[in-house]
Design a protein around this motif. Structure first.
Motif, PDB file in Angstrom:
ATOM      1  N   VAL A 150      -1.880   5.421  11.709  1.00 19.59           N
ATOM      2  CA  VAL A 150      -2.133   4.191  11.034  1.00 19.59           C
ATOM      3  C   VAL A 150      -2.179   3.058  12.306  1.00 19.59           C
ATOM      4  O   VAL A 150      -2.663   2.084  12.456  1.00 19.59           O
ATOM      5  CB  VAL A 150      -1.369   3.776   9.928  1.00 19.59           C
ATOM      6  CG1 VAL A 150      -1.827   2.190   9.365  1.00 19.59           C
ATOM      7  CG2 VAL A 150      -1.745   4.906   8.780  1.00 19.59           C
ATOM      8  N   CYS A 151      -0.914   3.086  12.810  1.00 19.24           N
ATOM      9  CA  CYS A 151      -0.570   2.091  13.863  1.00 19.24           C
ATOM     10  C   CYS A 151      -1.579   2.068  15.002  1.00 19.24           C
ATOM     11  O   CYS A 151      -2.155   0.901  15.485  1.00 19.24           O
ATOM     12  CB  CYS A 151       1.008   2.367  14.440  1.00 19.24           C
ATOM     13  SG  CYS A 151       1.384   1.122  15.783  1.00 19.24           S
ATOM     14  N   ARG A 152      -2.007   2.947  15.698  1.00 18.56           N
ATOM     15  CA  ARG A 152      -2.989   3.341  16.525  1.00 18.56           C
ATOM     16  C   ARG A 152      -4.174   2.804  16.318  1.00 18.56           C
ATOM     17  O   ARG A 152      -5.134   1.977  17.055  1.00 18.56           O
ATOM     18  CB  ARG A 152      -3.109   4.698  17.055  1.00 18.56           C
ATOM     19  CG  ARG A 152      -2.044   5.217  17.939  1.00 18.56           C
ATOM     20  CD  ARG A 152      -2.239   6.471  18.535  1.00 18.56           C
ATOM     21  NE  ARG A 152      -2.273   7.713  17.471  1.00 18.56           N
ATOM     22  CZ  ARG A 152      -1.158   8.480  17.240  1.00 18.56           C
ATOM     23  NH1 ARG A 152      -0.263   8.380  17.747  1.00 18.56           N
ATOM     24  NH2 ARG A 152      -1.190   9.240  16.307  1.00 18.56           N
ATOM     25  N   ARG A 153      -4.645   2.990  14.638  1.00 25.00           N
ATOM     26  CA  ARG A 153      -5.965   2.473  14.258  1.00 25.00           C
ATOM     27  C   ARG A 153      -5.754   1.081  14.400  1.00 25.00           C
ATOM     28  O   ARG A 153      -6.707   0.468  14.622  1.00 25.00           O
ATOM     29  CB  ARG A 153      -6.285   3.183  12.975  1.00 25.00           C
ATOM     30  CG  ARG A 153      -6.345   4.660  12.690  1.00 25.00           C
ATOM     31  CD  ARG A 153      -7.910   4.844  13.164  1.00 25.00           C
ATOM     32  NE  ARG A 153      -8.698   4.101  12.153  1.00 25.00           N
ATOM     33  CZ  ARG A 153      -9.149   4.796  10.696  1.00 25.00           C
ATOM     34  NH1 ARG A 153      -8.879   5.945  10.797  1.00 25.00           N
ATOM     35  NH2 ARG A 153      -9.909   4.207   9.991  1.00 25.00           N
TER      36      ARG A 153
ATOM     37  N   MET B 154      -2.399  10.528   6.381  1.00 27.59           N
ATOM     38  CA  MET B 154      -2.206   9.809   7.643  1.00 27.59           C
ATOM     39  C   MET B 154      -1.078   9.291   7.666  1.00 27.59           C
ATOM     40  O   MET B 154      -0.593   8.439   7.013  1.00 27.59           O
ATOM     41  CB  MET B 154      -3.081   8.692   7.617  1.00 27.59           C
ATOM     42  CG  MET B 154      -3.570   8.202   9.011  1.00 27.59           C
ATOM     43  SD  MET B 154      -4.601   6.659   8.802  1.00 27.59           S
ATOM     44  CE  MET B 154      -6.093   7.274   8.263  1.00 27.59           C
ATOM     45  N   ASP B 155      -0.266   9.557   8.896  1.00 29.01           N
ATOM     46  CA  ASP B 155       1.055   9.121   9.110  1.00 29.01           C
ATOM     47  C   ASP B 155       1.021   7.949   9.571  1.00 29.01           C
ATOM     48  O   ASP B 155      -0.110   7.441   9.971  1.00 29.01           O
ATOM     49  CB  ASP B 155       1.882  10.273   9.830  1.00 29.01           C
ATOM     50  CG  ASP B 155       1.442  10.389  11.340  1.00 29.01           C
ATOM     51  OD1 ASP B 155       0.512   9.473  11.871  1.00 29.01           O
ATOM     52  OD2 ASP B 155       1.856  11.456  11.964  1.00 29.01           O
ATOM     53  N   GLY B 156       2.267   7.325   9.708  1.00 30.14           N
ATOM     54  CA  GLY B 156       2.337   5.807  10.439  1.00 30.14           C
ATOM     55  C   GLY B 156       2.015   5.904  11.713  1.00 30.14           C
ATOM     56  O   GLY B 156       1.419   4.571  12.155  1.00 30.14           O
ATOM     57  N   PHE B 157       2.191   6.668  12.566  1.00 26.16           N
ATOM     58  CA  PHE B 157       1.636   6.599  14.015  1.00 26.16           C
ATOM     59  C   PHE B 157       0.175   6.486  14.290  1.00 26.16           C
ATOM     60  O   PHE B 157      -0.352   5.544  14.834  1.00 26.16           O
ATOM     61  CB  PHE B 157       2.232   7.860  14.826  1.00 26.16           C
ATOM     62  CG  PHE B 157       3.613   8.100  14.762  1.00 26.16           C
ATOM     63  CD1 PHE B 157       4.506   7.171  14.942  1.00 26.16           C
ATOM     64  CD2 PHE B 157       4.021   9.179  14.482  1.00 26.16           C
ATOM     65  CE1 PHE B 157       5.947   7.438  15.148  1.00 26.16           C
ATOM     66  CE2 PHE B 157       5.414   9.655  14.403  1.00 26.16           C
ATOM     67  CZ  PHE B 157       6.310   8.721  14.969  1.00 26.16           C
TER      68      PHE B 157
ATOM     69  N   ALA C  23       0.790  -1.323   0.123  1.00 22.60           N
ATOM     70  CA  ALA C  23       0.007  -0.030   0.213  1.00 22.60           C
ATOM     71  C   ALA C  23       0.816   1.261  -0.113  1.00 22.60           C
ATOM     72  O   ALA C  23       1.779   1.299   0.614  1.00 22.60           O
ATOM     73  CB  ALA C  23      -0.943  -0.061   1.335  1.00 22.60           C
ATOM     74  N   GLY C  24       0.397   2.175  -0.817  1.00 29.74           N
ATOM     75  CA  GLY C  24       1.121   3.341  -0.804  1.00 29.74           C
ATOM     76  C   GLY C  24       0.832   4.653  -0.041  1.00 29.74           C
ATOM     77  O   GLY C  24       1.427   5.517   0.197  1.00 29.74           O
ATOM     78  N   ASP C  25      -0.091   4.415   0.687  1.00 28.97           N
ATOM     79  CA  ASP C  25      -0.713   5.341   2.060  1.00 28.97           C
ATOM     80  C   ASP C  25      -1.327   4.616   3.047  1.00 28.97           C
ATOM     81  O   ASP C  25      -1.763   3.511   3.003  1.00 28.97           O
ATOM     82  CB  ASP C  25      -1.386   6.720   1.349  1.00 28.97           C
ATOM     83  CG  ASP C  25      -2.765   6.326   0.549  1.00 28.97           C
ATOM     84  OD1 ASP C  25      -3.425   5.324   1.296  1.00 28.97           O
ATOM     85  OD2 ASP C  25      -2.710   6.238  -0.531  1.00 28.97           O
TER      86      ASP C  25
ATOM     87  N   GLU D  76      -4.942   3.254   2.077  1.00 25.99           N
ATOM     88  CA  GLU D  76      -4.893   1.927   1.490  1.00 25.99           C
ATOM     89  C   GLU D  76      -4.440   1.119   2.446  1.00 25.99           C
ATOM     90  O   GLU D  76      -4.956  -0.117   2.124  1.00 25.99           O
ATOM     91  CB  GLU D  76      -4.078   2.309   0.400  1.00 25.99           C
ATOM     92  CG  GLU D  76      -4.043   0.833  -0.538  1.00 25.99           C
ATOM     93  CD  GLU D  76      -5.098   0.451  -1.435  1.00 25.99           C
ATOM     94  OE1 GLU D  76      -5.311  -0.599  -1.685  1.00 25.99           O
ATOM     95  OE2 GLU D  76      -6.114   1.081  -1.236  1.00 25.99           O
ATOM     96  N   GLY D  77      -3.715   1.277   3.276  1.00 26.38           N
ATOM     97  CA  GLY D  77      -2.942   0.215   4.139  1.00 26.38           C
ATOM     98  C   GLY D  77      -3.868  -0.251   5.166  1.00 26.38           C
ATOM     99  O   GLY D  77      -4.052  -1.249   5.504  1.00 26.38           O
TER     100      GLY D  77
END
Length: 283
Positions: free
Chosen positions: A70-73, A65-68, A38-40, A43-44
């Motif tokens: 995404v990780c929390r989600r 949306m940054d990685g932090f 996934a590129g963002d 999508e991830g």
């Protein structure tokens, strides 16, 4: 029981740099994993919900949306509680590391990645995941078996009388949330008045003498029902601090006792009138 054959593990790579995604995908495929990219962040998350991967490699700095975030989600979603998430970033400052772990990351690596070293770290993460999955499966199997057998278990620190019940024992006996401090007095307080002194005296004597014990008594459960229980207590070696420990099981024999009583009634009393029959008289 034979173990179900394992299928290939899957990985999800979320990074806005196509070259980085390709390098990471190659490294994962060499480990025998199926890889989705996934590129963002959006999508991830979509692929995470669709695929439920076994491992996620997640870039920190991405548009939107940054990685932090995404990780929390992911951590908040079903299936994401124990998911290994390795976060990747070009930032090597301490604040980024702390924020990654605060967001729920399993591990952290800087970019550009040292691929041979990364493969070794991923092998370790996957091995740790497999061990943790096996432990959770064993715990779940034990919980199911205890529920079927109507058996609860507990560990007891002999000196402090601090008691740690299994899930089944807690549900059966204690109307309180997991993590609420419990002790031996919590158990004894639920023993019916007619049995309480006998049980307390016998149990504390066994603990003082460091000996095993088998004991029957009635107890009022968390839901108010009266249960007929059989307690087995075993002592085992002291912990590393020198405190003696005990382990006990509590088996609910209420249905068995009721069946025994019903059989006795059918054997010695008339089913229609309820009066004692000839067998009762002869006995």
């Amino acid at each position: 029981m034979s173990e179900t054959p394992r299928t290939r593990l899957s990985a999800l790579v979320i990074d806005d740099e196509i070259v980085t995604r390709a390098i990471l995908a190659d490294a994962l495929e060499e480990l025998g994993m199926d890889v989705r990219e996934a590129g963002d962040g959006a999508e991830g998350l979509r692929l995470f919900h669709a695929e439920l991967p076994d491992l996620v490699l997640l870039d920190v700095a991405m548009p939107g949306m940054d990685g932090f975030a995404v990780c929390r989600r992911m951590r908040a979603e079903p299936g994401g509680e124990h998911l290994p998430i390795l976060m990747l970033t070009g930032l090597d400052d301490e604040q980024s590391v702390e924020e990654a772990f605060a967001a729920g990351a399993t591990d952290f690596a800087t970019k550009p990645c040292n691929v041979p070293l990364l493969r070794h770290r991923l092998r370790y993460v996957l091995r740790a995941k497999h061990t943790a999955d096996q432990l959770r499966y064993s715990e779940a199997s034990l919980t199911r078996a205890q529920a079927m057998a109507r058996v609860g278990s507990f560990e007891l620190d002999v000196e402090s009388e601090h008691l740690v019940p299994s899930n089944q024992a807690r549900q059966m006996l204690f109307a309180c949330a997991r993590g609420t401090p419990l002790n031996l007095e919590s158990l004894l307080s639920r023993v019916v008045a007619g049995d309480r002194e006998r049980v307390a005296t016998t149990l504390r004597a066994a603990l003082a003498e460091r000996r095993s014990l088998g004991l029957d008594f009635d107890l009022i459960a968390a839901d108010g029902a009266r249960l007929s229980l059989h307690l087995e207590l075993e002592m085992f070696a002291a912990d590393r601090r020198g405190h003696p420990q005990a382990m006990g099981t509590l088996q609910d024999l209420s249905e068995q006792r009721a069946s025994e009583q019903r059989i006795r009634e059918l054997a010695f009393f008339d089913a229609v009138t309820g009066l004692p029959n000839r067998a009762y008289f002869m006995e």
